[in-house]
Motif scaffolding. Structure first.
Motif, mmCIF file in Angstrom:
data_model
loop_
_atom_site.group_PDB
_atom_site.id
_atom_site.type_symbol
_atom_site.label_atom_id
_atom_site.label_comp_id
_atom_site.label_asym_id
_atom_site.label_seq_id
_atom_site.Cartn_x
_atom_site.Cartn_y
_atom_site.Cartn_z
ATOM 1 N N ASP A 26 0.817 -1.213 0.000
ATOM 2 C CA ASP A 26 0.000 0.000 0.000
ATOM 3 C C ASP A 26 0.854 1.267 0.000
ATOM 4 O O ASP A 26 0.526 2.228 -0.680
ATOM 5 C CB ASP A 26 -0.948 0.014 1.196
ATOM 6 C CG ASP A 26 -2.082 -0.988 1.035
ATOM 7 O OD1 ASP A 26 -2.364 -1.399 -0.118
ATOM 8 O OD2 ASP A 26 -2.689 -1.355 2.055
ATOM 9 N N ASP A 27 1.955 1.288 0.768
ATOM 10 C CA ASP A 27 2.807 2.480 0.811
ATOM 11 C C ASP A 27 3.383 2.787 -0.565
ATOM 12 O O ASP A 27 3.399 3.933 -1.005
ATOM 13 C CB ASP A 27 3.935 2.323 1.829
ATOM 14 C CG ASP A 27 3.434 2.361 3.259
ATOM 15 O OD1 ASP A 27 2.323 2.868 3.489
ATOM 16 O OD2 ASP A 27 4.163 1.886 4.151
ATOM 17 N N GLU A 28 3.883 1.781 -1.250
ATOM 18 C CA GLU A 28 4.436 1.979 -2.587
ATOM 19 C C GLU A 28 3.345 2.424 -3.562
ATOM 20 O O GLU A 28 3.539 3.341 -4.355
ATOM 21 C CB GLU A 28 5.082 0.687 -3.082
ATOM 22 C CG GLU A 28 5.701 0.796 -4.448
ATOM 23 C CD GLU A 28 6.308 -0.510 -4.925
ATOM 24 O OE1 GLU A 28 6.736 -0.544 -6.085
ATOM 25 O OE2 GLU A 28 6.342 -1.496 -4.158
ATOM 26 N N PHE A 29 2.212 1.778 -3.473
ATOM 27 C CA PHE A 29 1.077 2.113 -4.344
ATOM 28 C C PHE A 29 0.661 3.566 -4.161
ATOM 29 O O PHE A 29 0.499 4.308 -5.123
ATOM 30 C CB PHE A 29 -0.079 1.168 -4.027
ATOM 31 C CG PHE A 29 -1.374 1.536 -4.687
ATOM 32 C CD1 PHE A 29 -1.537 1.390 -6.050
ATOM 33 C CD2 PHE A 29 -2.434 2.010 -3.941
ATOM 34 C CE1 PHE A 29 -2.743 1.714 -6.671
ATOM 35 C CE2 PHE A 29 -3.639 2.328 -4.541
ATOM 36 C CZ PHE A 29 -3.790 2.182 -5.909
ATOM 37 N N LEU A 30 0.503 3.986 -2.920
ATOM 38 C CA LEU A 30 0.048 5.349 -2.647
ATOM 39 C C LEU A 30 1.113 6.383 -2.988
ATOM 40 O O LEU A 30 0.797 7.507 -3.369
ATOM 41 C CB LEU A 30 -0.388 5.480 -1.189
ATOM 42 C CG LEU A 30 -1.628 4.670 -0.813
ATOM 43 C CD1 LEU A 30 -1.876 4.728 0.686
ATOM 44 C CD2 LEU A 30 -2.847 5.111 -1.588
ATOM 45 N N SER A 31 2.389 6.026 -2.883
ATOM 46 C CA SER A 31 3.461 6.985 -3.168
ATOM 47 C C SER A 31 3.476 7.400 -4.630
ATOM 48 O O SER A 31 3.921 8.506 -4.955
ATOM 49 C CB SER A 31 4.814 6.414 -2.764
ATOM 50 O OG SER A 31 5.223 5.395 -3.658
ATOM 51 N N THR A 32 2.992 6.573 -5.525
ATOM 52 C CA THR A 32 2.986 6.923 -6.949
ATOM 53 C C THR A 32 1.968 8.017 -7.253
ATOM 54 O O THR A 32 2.077 8.699 -8.270
ATOM 55 C CB THR A 32 2.685 5.698 -7.828
ATOM 56 O OG1 THR A 32 1.388 5.195 -7.502
ATOM 57 C CG2 THR A 32 3.722 4.609 -7.633
ATOM 58 N N ALA A 33 1.014 8.202 -6.381
ATOM 59 C CA ALA A 33 -0.021 9.212 -6.617
ATOM 60 C C ALA A 33 0.570 10.614 -6.592
ATOM 61 O O ALA A 33 0.120 11.485 -7.345
ATOM 62 C CB ALA A 33 -1.123 9.088 -5.576
ATOM 63 N N ALA A 34 1.579 10.859 -5.766
ATOM 64 C CA ALA A 34 2.180 12.191 -5.686
ATOM 65 C C ALA A 34 2.763 12.602 -7.036
ATOM 66 O O ALA A 34 2.660 13.763 -7.433
ATOM 67 C CB ALA A 34 3.240 12.225 -4.598
ATOM 68 N N ASP A 35 3.369 11.664 -7.755
ATOM 69 C CA ASP A 35 3.917 11.965 -9.080
ATOM 70 C C ASP A 35 2.807 12.348 -10.056
ATOM 71 O O ASP A 35 2.959 13.279 -10.846
ATOM 72 C CB ASP A 35 4.694 10.765 -9.629
ATOM 73 C CG ASP A 35 5.925 10.435 -8.817
ATOM 74 O OD1 ASP A 35 6.478 11.358 -8.173
ATOM 75 O OD2 ASP A 35 6.344 9.266 -8.823
ATOM 76 N N VAL A 36 1.716 11.645 -9.991
ATOM 77 C CA VAL A 36 0.587 11.935 -10.882
ATOM 78 C C VAL A 36 0.025 13.319 -10.575
ATOM 79 O O VAL A 36 -0.258 14.109 -11.483
ATOM 80 C CB VAL A 36 -0.515 10.859 -10.747
ATOM 81 C CG1 VAL A 36 -1.750 11.234 -11.550
ATOM 82 C CG2 VAL A 36 0.017 9.503 -11.157
ATOM 83 N N VAL A 37 -0.113 13.645 -9.299
ATOM 84 C CA VAL A 37 -0.662 14.942 -8.914
ATOM 85 C C VAL A 37 0.273 16.068 -9.342
ATOM 86 O O VAL A 37 -0.182 17.112 -9.824
ATOM 87 C CB VAL A 37 -0.954 14.987 -7.392
ATOM 88 C CG1 VAL A 37 -1.288 16.389 -6.932
ATOM 89 C CG2 VAL A 37 -2.091 14.031 -7.058
ATOM 90 N N ARG A 38 1.592 15.864 -9.210
ATOM 91 C CA ARG A 38 2.550 16.885 -9.678
ATOM 92 C C ARG A 38 2.376 17.146 -11.181
ATOM 93 O O ARG A 38 2.391 18.284 -11.628
ATOM 94 C CB ARG A 38 3.986 16.456 -9.377
ATOM 95 C CG ARG A 38 4.468 16.876 -8.006
ATOM 96 C CD ARG A 38 5.974 16.688 -7.860
ATOM 97 N NE ARG A 38 6.364 15.284 -7.798
ATOM 98 C CZ ARG A 38 6.272 14.524 -6.722
ATOM 99 N NH1 ARG A 38 5.790 15.022 -5.594
ATOM 100 N NH2 ARG A 38 6.663 13.268 -6.752
ATOM 101 N N ALA A 39 2.204 16.095 -11.944
ATOM 102 C CA ALA A 39 2.002 16.252 -13.393
ATOM 103 C C ALA A 39 0.690 16.986 -13.685
ATOM 104 O O ALA A 39 0.637 17.836 -14.583
ATOM 105 C CB ALA A 39 2.010 14.888 -14.077
#
Length: 71
Positions: A26-39
């Motif tokens: 879950d931690d790895e999965f959720l961490s990818t969301a920050a990259d998407v939001v930055r884009a």
């Protein structure tokens, strides 16, 4: 189509939502969301200047776990 997506969700929902790698936690999965939001924020800069980003509502639409709303 719904049957296909339901099968994918049972197999490895995090992978089919974020395509990071199979069996991610879950931690790895959720961490990818920050990259998407930055884009997405970078794309917001394309709006006309008279539209303040702080006043621009956003709506996440989907049947996923809502991971983009966290960051």
């Amino acid at each position: 189509m719904p049957l296909d997506w339901n099968e994918r969700a049972r197999e490895d929902a995090n992978y089919y939502v974020a395509f990071g790698r199979k069996q991610q936690g879950d931690d790895e999965f959720l961490s990818t969301a920050a990259d998407v939001v930055r884009a997405l924020k970078a794309e917001l800069r394309r709006l006309p200047r008279e539209t303040p980003v702080s006043c621009s509502p956003a709506l996440e639409i989907g049947c996923g776990p809502g991971r983009l709303i966290l960051p």
